[in-house]
Design an enzyme around this catalytic site. Structure first.
Site, PDB file in Angstrom:
ATOM      1  CG  HIS A   1      -2.168   0.790   1.043  1.00 17.92           C
ATOM      2  ND1 HIS A   1      -2.453   1.485  -0.110  1.00 17.92           N
ATOM      3  CD2 HIS A   1      -3.240   0.994   1.869  1.00 17.92           C
ATOM      4  CE1 HIS A   1      -3.625   2.090   0.014  1.00 17.92           C
ATOM      5  NE2 HIS A   1      -4.122   1.812   1.214  1.00 17.92           N
TER       6      HIS A   1
ATOM      7  CG  ASP B   1      -2.958   5.232  -3.918  1.00 17.00           C
ATOM      8  OD1 ASP B   1      -2.293   5.111  -2.869  1.00 17.00           O
ATOM      9  OD2 ASP B   1      -2.871   6.213  -4.683  1.00 17.00           O
TER      10      ASP B   1
END
Length: 438
Positions: A409, A413
């Site tokens: 992450h 995204d």
């Protein structure tokens, strides 16, 4: 003249290895290119062959950790000087071998004794029954029939691990009865250096435990998985894919495909093609984080996770975007064979930019794959199951597969991750999109 037998270099990052097994005994005459011993590093397992004909002298026993470049034995190549220049060590071995192995001169002993003199001629008739002397000795001590044990070594060779596994599996069937030793031999537990195991007993037999030293490969796997969990912001997104079109194509063209290319058409090549299409659209998934920089790769080296006897390995198919379906399938078949025969090189495991893992071959319905660092994404495939789904307002039965995409992450995204997996879903459910690159 003596030739040193050294542990070879297998990669810049590898500094030591475990000498797992000798395939010849101290004092044996060996031939050039004959496999002498097996080494295990934290990444690969390799067989080392003799550089010349000669008599073997073992300096380092099995189970020892040795540095790369260390001398573990020697080969005496001038063994025939005292017997005349016309006779070589190999010819002497060939001359003497028939006398030892003649069944007529061997003592008459029961088959279950497992002695080499009677068993050896029979074993040579069975594929994969070329047994190392150290393993044969273990079989004799335990009074085991080699023909009942499945070998997992190169060419189906029986290893110590196979013998130990057989003992574990059969002990329960026989009510924990200990295997009977061969006549004239006293059963004894394998030495710790040989097996890396320790047995401990609690207050009662029901509390008995066994400790086994982790192999270098297993230690490396553990370290890398822990590193991935600790040093990345890993998340996973899931989806499901209708495999109807892929199954239809495979059923329709499987015979023609195999006849033309000599390899089966599996589902992995479809997912590699679909993943490359998605990677081109979402380049962050094909990138790494190095310090404060993002390194984008403009090539596609796809790692394919393969479960082996000694642990999970991820060989890399380089420039997978340039390969056809048949070339991708052949690459996977070649890697599987190399792993079985301990021919996988360290270079085969390096340089991957994205990984695909198929737990479905073992029956997994759903799982969360862990990143193969420093990569930023990994795709997990699962079992194909017929399930009721709604298509055009109607409930129909379709072959469905759950897929999982784990990602870092820090660089990817959530929106990109979800759309990346949707892109793969679109390509698999409509394979024409792969061909048309749309």
């Amino acid at each position: 003249m003596k030739i040193d037998i050294k542990v070879p270099e297998v990669g810049e990052s590898v500094q030591e290895a475990v000498l797992a097994e000798w395939y010849a005994k101290n004092g044996d005459r060996v031939r050039k290119d004959q496999i002498l011993f097996l080494i295990e590093t934290d990444k690969v397992t390799l067989e080392i062959s003799a550089e010349a004909d000669g008599i073997l002298e073992i300096l380092v026993p099995e189970g020892q950790t040795v540095a790369v470049g260390a001398v573990v034995g020697t080969l005496e190549t001038e063994v025939s000087a005292a017997r005349g220049k016309e006779q070589s060590p190999v010819k002497e071995a060939e001359k003497e071998a028939p006398e030892v192995e003649k069944p007529s001169k061997a003592p008459k002993i029961p088959p279950q004794a497992g002695r080499a003199l009677e068993a050896e001629p029979k074993r040579q008739e069975v594929p994969g029954m070329d047994i190392a002397p150290s393993v044969r000795e273990m079989l004799e001590e335990k009074g085991l029939d080699a023909s009942k044990i499945s070998g997992t070594g190169p060419g189906g060779r029986i290893t110590r691990g196979d013998v130990l596994l057989y003992l574990e599996e059969t002990s329960g069937e026989r009510g924990e009865e200990k295997p009977r030793p061969a006549p004239g031999k006293v059963a004894k537990p394998p030495a710790a250096a040989e097996t890396g195991t320790k047995e401990e007993e609690g207050p009662s037999l029901e509390e008995k435990i066994t400790r086994k030293t982790m192999t270098p490969i297993r230690q490396r796997i553990a370290a890398r998985l822990l590193e991935a969990r600790q040093n990345t912001a890993m998340l996973t997104t899931f989806n499901e894919i209708d495999m109807s079109r892929v199954k239809e194509i495979r059923t329709r063209f499987k015979d023609i495909f195999r006849e033309k290319h000599g390899v089966s058409l599996g589902i992995m090549s479809f997912f590699i093609k679909a993943s490359i299409a998605a990677l081109k659209e979402f380049p962050e998934v094909n990138a790494f984080i190095e310090g404060k920089e993002i390194v984008y790769h403009h090539y596609y080296h796809i790692g394919v996770a393969i479960g082996a006897e000694r642990g999970l390995v991820v060989p890399v198919i380089r420039h997978a975007d340039r390969l056809s379906f048949a070339e991708l399938e052949q690459s996977i078949v070649d890697y599987v064979q190399s792993i079985k025969e301990n021919r996988l090189q360290l270079s085969d495991l390096e340089g991957g930019t994205f990984t695909i893992s198929n737990g479905g071959v073992f029956g997994s319905l759903l799982s969360t794959p862990i990143l193969n660092t420093p990569q930023s994404g990994i795709l997990g495939l699962h079992k194909i199951e017929d399930r009721p789904v709604v298509v055009d307002g109607q409930i129909v039965i379709r072959p469905m597969m759950y897929v999982a995409f784990s990602y870092d992450h820090r660089i990817i995204d959530g929106r990109e991750a979800v759309n990346f997996l949707k892109r793969i879903k679109e390509c698999i459910e409509n394979p024409e999109r792969i061909m048309m690159e749309i």
